[in-house]
Design an enzyme around this catalytic site. Sequence first.
Site, PDB file in Angstrom:
ATOM      1  N   ASN A 123      -2.293 -23.403  19.625  1.00 15.24           N
ATOM      2  CA  ASN A 123      -1.946 -23.134  18.182  1.00 15.24           C
ATOM      3  C   ASN A 123      -2.778 -23.843  17.283  1.00 15.24           C
ATOM      4  OD1 ASN A 123      -0.645 -23.747  15.677  1.00 15.24           O
ATOM      5  ND2 ASN A 123       1.435 -23.206  16.741  1.00 15.24           N
TER       6      ASN A 123
ATOM      7  N   HIS B  42       0.273 -20.122  12.698  1.00 19.24           N
ATOM      8  CA  HIS B  42       1.412 -19.801  12.053  1.00 19.24           C
ATOM      9  C   HIS B  42       1.479 -19.866  10.452  1.00 19.24           C
ATOM     10  CE1 HIS B  42       5.920 -20.867  12.765  1.00 19.24           C
ATOM     11  NE2 HIS B  42       5.835 -20.412  11.572  1.00 19.24           N
TER      12      HIS B  42
ATOM     13  N   ARG C  56       2.316 -20.225   7.197  1.00 24.29           N
ATOM     14  CA  ARG C  56       3.700 -20.320   6.399  1.00 24.29           C
ATOM     15  C   ARG C  56       3.325 -20.153   4.902  1.00 24.29           C
ATOM     16  NH1 ARG C  56       4.715 -24.303  10.762  1.00 24.29           N
ATOM     17  NH2 ARG C  56       6.682 -24.097  11.525  1.00 24.29           N
TER      18      ARG C  56
ATOM     19  N   GLU D 219       2.493 -15.989  14.335  1.00 22.29           N
ATOM     20  CA  GLU D 219       3.859 -16.185  14.481  1.00 22.29           C
ATOM     21  C   GLU D 219       4.517 -16.651  13.046  1.00 22.29           C
ATOM     22  OE1 GLU D 219       4.041 -19.423  17.521  1.00 22.29           O
ATOM     23  OE2 GLU D 219       3.822 -20.874  15.956  1.00 22.29           O
TER      24      GLU D 219
ATOM     25  N   HIS E  91       6.898 -25.185  21.980  1.00 24.65           N
ATOM     26  CA  HIS E  91       7.475 -26.400  20.941  1.00 24.65           C
ATOM     27  C   HIS E  91       7.525 -27.648  21.883  1.00 24.65           C
ATOM     28  CE1 HIS E  91       8.482 -28.286  17.351  1.00 24.65           C
ATOM     29  NE2 HIS E  91       8.204 -26.848  16.776  1.00 24.65           N
TER      30      HIS E  91
HETATM   31  N1  PXP Z   1       6.017 -21.686  19.108  1.00 21.43           N
HETATM   32  C1  PXP Z   1       6.341 -21.646  17.663  1.00 21.43           C
HETATM   33  C2  PXP Z   1       7.326 -20.538  17.441  1.00 21.43           C
HETATM   34  C3  PXP Z   1       6.209 -22.667  16.619  1.00 21.43           C
HETATM   35  O1  PXP Z   1       6.723 -22.484  15.515  1.00 21.43           O
HETATM   36  C4  PXP Z   1       5.255 -23.808  17.252  1.00 21.43           C
HETATM   37  C5  PXP Z   1       4.978 -24.934  16.204  1.00 21.43           C
HETATM   38  O2  PXP Z   1       4.259 -24.105  15.030  1.00 21.43           O
HETATM   39  C6  PXP Z   1       5.076 -23.793  18.587  1.00 21.43           C
HETATM   40  C7  PXP Z   1       5.140 -22.841  19.567  1.00 21.43           C
HETATM   41  C8  PXP Z   1       4.185 -25.074  18.899  1.00 21.43           C
HETATM   42  O3  PXP Z   1       4.788 -26.271  18.934  1.00 21.43           O
HETATM   43  P1  PXP Z   1       3.832 -27.561  19.164  1.00 21.43           P
HETATM   44  O4  PXP Z   1       3.171 -27.679  17.782  1.00 21.43           O
HETATM   45  O5  PXP Z   1       5.145 -28.471  19.370  1.00 21.43           O
HETATM   46  O6  PXP Z   1       3.371 -27.365  20.521  1.00 21.43           O
END
Ligand code: PXP
Length: 254
Positions: free
Chosen positions: A24, A60, A62, A87, A207
């Site tokens: 990510n 992601h 936003r 996402e 996450h």
């Molecule tokens: N999955 C989703 C749906 C998320 O929103 C996020 C954070 O943007 C992540 C995974 C990745 O989480 P982290 O940044 O804590 O590794």
Amino acid sequence: MLYFAERYYCFTIPPSTMARLSVNINKIALIRNSRKGNLPDLLQAALDCEAFGAQGITVHPRPDERHVRYSDIPLLKKAVTTEFNIEGNPVEQFMELVLQYAPTQCTLVPDAPGVLTSDQGWDTLKHRTFLTDVVARLHEKDIRVSVFVDAEERHVEGAKAVGADRIEFYTGNYAALFPDNPAQAVEPHARCARLANNIGVGINAGHDLNLDNLRFYKEQVEGLLEVSIGHALISDALYFGLQNTIQMYLRLLR
Ligand code: PXP
């Protein structure tokens, strides 16, 4: 004989036992956005992640564009050669973006506009009609759909009912409990993974996964296909460098 042994080894550890790592890159965009200009270069970072072994790139976008911007998406779509995962909350503006640039996968996340980071999965029962419609629209463009859920059976079944190809387990609670009680932390995920495998829904997770808690998660959650990791991985890269860090995460997923 050795040749035979090597071949045998290959057959006993099929590639499917390895979960894929999608990096990510939102945090890289966050640093870029803190100044004018293009440093660090998000596109180059995505390409480097791939060159260093990442099997996917996650973004992601936003509504406030504090991380990845909507305008980054067409460039990333052109450049990324591994799995591209977008996402976010499927509000209309997000849907138009995703349908236009057709990533490999779209992960549906129920985050409120101003939320610091995603902190829970969908109530797949309450939002069944809405999610069914969204999934169908994405499928029309051949986009694989993953639905972000807490590790609860009813939401795994709900994801199946709306037509999702995969679920992504929200692992924030797992990560929080892991240092004190790893077995208890992973138990709902392992249980819901068995259900997902039985009903034919693929399993992603993400996450707060990090170098400490990732291997145990992978070992306990049967059929884990993919993890998307941002915050910890980019933070680790400050110390170990991006290439080493990606290799360290990949090693934990084997
Ligand atoms: N999955 C989703 C749906 C998320 O929103 C996020 C954070 O943007 C992540 C995974 C990745 O989480 P982290 O940044 O804590 O590794």
